[in-house]
Design a protein around this motif. Sequence first.
Motif, PDB file in Angstrom:
ATOM      1  N   LEU A   1       3.999   5.330  -5.985  1.00 34.79           N
ATOM      2  CA  LEU A   1       3.916   5.250  -7.445  1.00 34.79           C
ATOM      3  C   LEU A   1       2.748   6.050  -8.008  1.00 34.79           C
ATOM      4  O   LEU A   1       2.815   6.517  -9.146  1.00 34.79           O
ATOM      5  CB  LEU A   1       3.780   3.786  -7.880  1.00 34.79           C
ATOM      6  N   SER A   2       1.682   6.196  -7.232  1.00 39.10           N
ATOM      7  CA  SER A   2       0.485   6.892  -7.724  1.00 39.10           C
ATOM      8  C   SER A   2       0.480   8.381  -7.387  1.00 39.10           C
ATOM      9  O   SER A   2      -0.389   9.118  -7.868  1.00 39.10           O
ATOM     10  CB  SER A   2      -0.772   6.245  -7.149  1.00 39.10           C
ATOM     11  N   GLY A   3       1.409   8.825  -6.537  1.00 41.93           N
ATOM     12  CA  GLY A   3       1.444  10.225  -6.156  1.00 41.93           C
ATOM     13  C   GLY A   3       0.412  10.595  -5.113  1.00 41.93           C
ATOM     14  O   GLY A   3       0.197  11.783  -4.838  1.00 41.93           O
ATOM     15  N   LEU A   4      -0.246   9.609  -4.518  1.00 48.57           N
ATOM     16  CA  LEU A   4      -1.251   9.858  -3.489  1.00 48.57           C
ATOM     17  C   LEU A   4      -0.605   9.860  -2.112  1.00 48.57           C
ATOM     18  O   LEU A   4       0.374   9.159  -1.875  1.00 48.57           O
ATOM     19  CB  LEU A   4      -2.346   8.782  -3.533  1.00 48.57           C
ATOM     20  N   SER A   5      -1.172  10.657  -1.225  1.00 50.69           N
ATOM     21  CA  SER A   5      -0.692  10.689   0.153  1.00 50.69           C
ATOM     22  C   SER A   5      -1.296   9.521   0.926  1.00 50.69           C
ATOM     23  O   SER A   5      -2.499   9.266   0.835  1.00 50.69           O
ATOM     24  CB  SER A   5      -1.088  12.014   0.811  1.00 50.69           C
ATOM     25  N   LEU A   6      -0.448   8.801   1.656  1.00 47.47           N
ATOM     26  CA  LEU A   6      -0.939   7.681   2.455  1.00 47.47           C
ATOM     27  C   LEU A   6      -1.970   8.150   3.471  1.00 47.47           C
ATOM     28  O   LEU A   6      -2.983   7.465   3.710  1.00 47.47           O
ATOM     29  CB  LEU A   6       0.237   6.999   3.169  1.00 47.47           C
ATOM     30  N   LYS A   7      -1.754   9.317   4.038  1.00 48.96           N
ATOM     31  CA  LYS A   7      -2.695   9.867   5.007  1.00 48.96           C
ATOM     32  C   LYS A   7      -4.065  10.087   4.377  1.00 48.96           C
ATOM     33  O   LYS A   7      -5.097   9.742   4.963  1.00 48.96           O
ATOM     34  CB  LYS A   7      -2.145  11.178   5.566  1.00 48.96           C
ATOM     35  N   ASN A   8      -4.088  10.633   3.171  1.00 52.76           N
ATOM     36  CA  ASN A   8      -5.362  10.893   2.495  1.00 52.76           C
ATOM     37  C   ASN A   8      -6.043   9.599   2.071  1.00 52.76           C
ATOM     38  O   ASN A   8      -7.269   9.491   2.109  1.00 52.76           O
ATOM     39  CB  ASN A   8      -5.136  11.789   1.278  1.00 52.76           C
ATOM     40  N   VAL A   9      -5.257   8.618   1.645  1.00 53.53           N
ATOM     41  CA  VAL A   9      -5.826   7.327   1.243  1.00 53.53           C
ATOM     42  C   VAL A   9      -6.498   6.652   2.431  1.00 53.53           C
ATOM     43  O   VAL A   9      -7.619   6.138   2.327  1.00 53.53           O
ATOM     44  CB  VAL A   9      -4.732   6.421   0.642  1.00 53.53           C
ATOM     45  N   LEU A  10      -5.816   6.646   3.576  1.00 53.46           N
ATOM     46  CA  LEU A  10      -6.390   6.030   4.778  1.00 53.46           C
ATOM     47  C   LEU A  10      -7.601   6.822   5.270  1.00 53.46           C
ATOM     48  O   LEU A  10      -8.591   6.240   5.719  1.00 53.46           O
ATOM     49  CB  LEU A  10      -5.331   5.946   5.876  1.00 53.46           C
ATOM     50  N   ALA A  11      -7.521   8.154   5.179  1.00 50.12           N
ATOM     51  CA  ALA A  11      -8.640   8.986   5.626  1.00 50.12           C
ATOM     52  C   ALA A  11      -9.876   8.774   4.765  1.00 50.12           C
ATOM     53  O   ALA A  11     -11.013   8.858   5.255  1.00 50.12           O
ATOM     54  CB  ALA A  11      -8.234  10.458   5.622  1.00 50.12           C
ATOM     55  N   SER A  12      -9.681   8.469   3.477  1.00 50.45           N
ATOM     56  CA  SER A  12     -10.827   8.270   2.590  1.00 50.45           C
ATOM     57  C   SER A  12     -11.605   6.996   2.909  1.00 50.45           C
ATOM     58  O   SER A  12     -12.767   6.854   2.513  1.00 50.45           O
ATOM     59  CB  SER A  12     -10.359   8.236   1.129  1.00 50.45           C
ATOM     60  N   THR A  13     -10.966   6.055   3.616  1.00 48.74           N
ATOM     61  CA  THR A  13     -11.648   4.808   3.986  1.00 48.74           C
ATOM     62  C   THR A  13     -12.367   4.917   5.324  1.00 48.74           C
ATOM     63  O   THR A  13     -12.904   3.921   5.813  1.00 48.74           O
ATOM     64  CB  THR A  13     -10.638   3.645   4.053  1.00 48.74           C
ATOM     65  N   ARG A  14     -12.381   6.110   5.905  1.00 48.84           N
ATOM     66  CA  ARG A  14     -13.002   6.291   7.219  1.00 48.84           C
ATOM     67  C   ARG A  14     -14.470   5.859   7.257  1.00 48.84           C
ATOM     68  O   ARG A  14     -14.912   5.271   8.248  1.00 48.84           O
ATOM     69  CB  ARG A  14     -12.856   7.744   7.648  1.00 48.84           C
ATOM     70  N   PRO A  15     -15.277   6.132   6.203  1.00 48.36           N
ATOM     71  CA  PRO A  15     -16.680   5.699   6.261  1.00 48.36           C
ATOM     72  C   PRO A  15     -16.858   4.188   6.386  1.00 48.36           C
ATOM     73  O   PRO A  15     -17.910   3.729   6.837  1.00 48.36           O
ATOM     74  CB  PRO A  15     -17.263   6.212   4.928  1.00 48.36           C
ATOM     75  N   ALA A  16     -15.839   3.408   5.983  1.00 49.70           N
ATOM     76  CA  ALA A  16     -15.959   1.947   6.040  1.00 49.70           C
ATOM     77  C   ALA A  16     -15.483   1.372   7.361  1.00 49.70           C
ATOM     78  O   ALA A  16     -15.623   0.159   7.588  1.00 49.70           O
ATOM     79  CB  ALA A  16     -15.162   1.315   4.893  1.00 49.70           C
ATOM     80  N   LEU A  17     -14.925   2.194   8.234  1.00 50.66           N
ATOM     81  CA  LEU A  17     -14.388   1.686   9.505  1.00 50.66           C
ATOM     82  C   LEU A  17     -15.485   1.120  10.402  1.00 50.66           C
ATOM     83  O   LEU A  17     -15.242   0.186  11.174  1.00 50.66           O
ATOM     84  CB  LEU A  17     -13.632   2.797  10.234  1.00 50.66           C
TER      85      LEU A  17
ATOM     86  N   VAL B   1       0.839  -1.202   0.000  1.00 46.97           N
ATOM     87  CA  VAL B   1       0.000   0.000   0.000  1.00 46.97           C
ATOM     88  C   VAL B   1       0.876   1.255   0.000  1.00 46.97           C
ATOM     89  O   VAL B   1       0.622   2.205  -0.754  1.00 46.97           O
ATOM     90  CB  VAL B   1      -0.962  -0.002   1.210  1.00 46.97           C
ATOM     91  N   VAL B   2       1.905   1.272   0.835  1.00 49.45           N
ATOM     92  CA  VAL B   2       2.820   2.420   0.888  1.00 49.45           C
ATOM     93  C   VAL B   2       3.511   2.599  -0.460  1.00 49.45           C
ATOM     94  O   VAL B   2       3.632   3.725  -0.977  1.00 49.45           O
ATOM     95  CB  VAL B   2       3.856   2.231   2.012  1.00 49.45           C
ATOM     96  N   PHE B   3       3.961   1.490  -1.061  1.00 50.32           N
ATOM     97  CA  PHE B   3       4.656   1.549  -2.349  1.00 50.32           C
ATOM     98  C   PHE B   3       3.723   2.052  -3.454  1.00 50.32           C
ATOM     99  O   PHE B   3       4.119   2.861  -4.301  1.00 50.32           O
ATOM    100  CB  PHE B   3       5.202   0.163  -2.696  1.00 50.32           C
ATOM    101  N   LEU B   4       2.469   1.599  -3.439  1.00 48.29           N
ATOM    102  CA  LEU B   4       1.504   2.053  -4.436  1.00 48.29           C
ATOM    103  C   LEU B   4       1.184   3.534  -4.273  1.00 48.29           C
ATOM    104  O   LEU B   4       0.963   4.237  -5.262  1.00 48.29           O
ATOM    105  CB  LEU B   4       0.216   1.227  -4.330  1.00 48.29           C
TER     106      LEU B   4
END
Length: 270
Positions: free
Chosen positions: A61-77, A55-58
């Motif tokens: 490569l994708s230019g996305l922030s890990l913090k933002n990616v994890l934050a976007s999954t908050r509704p599924a928690l 996930v960190v490596f992707l």
Amino acid sequence: MPFLDHLTLGQYVPLNSFVHSLDPRCKILGTMALITSVFLANASPWPYLVWSALVVFLCILSGLSLKNVLASTRPALLLVLFTVIVNMFFAEGEELIRISFISITREGLLTGIKMGLRLYFLILFANMTMMTTSPLELSDGIESLLSPFRRFGVPAHEFAMMMTIALRFIPTLLEETDRIMKAQLARGADLDSGGIAKRLKAFIPVLVPLFVIVFQRADELAVAMEARCYRGGIGRSRMKPLHWASRDSFSLAVVSMICIGGVVLDRWIS
């Protein structure tokens, strides 16, 4: 980009990166391979460490922030937490804690954590695929992968369009829900206090306008498709035809090797 700080689940982020440039079929097949490896994992922590590193490596490569990616999954928690609780309370084994008639066992706790992590990684990989693939590319990729099944009567184009529309409207509905909740709070609504029954009753003023908006958006989409003479997939061409390059084959091979290696390592250690 300011909007990157307010991402929602499944929202496409238009960036110029290696992952964004991959063929959508490569990303869909890679995601399916990752999801399969997630469900084949046992209780060993090694596959989860491999997926976390991936996930960190992707993200790099994708230019996305890990913090933002994890934050976007908050509704599924909440769904992940519910999965953990269900498996934790309803599994037999060595008892750790007992509260009245509720018993928490060691096996139940481990099973709950494992199932919760499985579900979260499943959501995480699917979310990253949607964040790096536009809805149009996603629809074309799904249709292309399902096209061999047309001879068996599978409506590939209609199925791909249905899935794309559903995925496309996930972030829209989340945004509308947040907007309605803020409007109700501004009017003095109490959505956070009280028991479960009171909270569910307090959410009725949120659900009613949300359902109205959903039907309005569906009607607007249908009118827009009819205005553009949409008649299904027969005879339709693509503005940007899909092209499978060598980098797609290499990327899919690397992901497949990681999935197979993770499963083999997990079986060997267990």
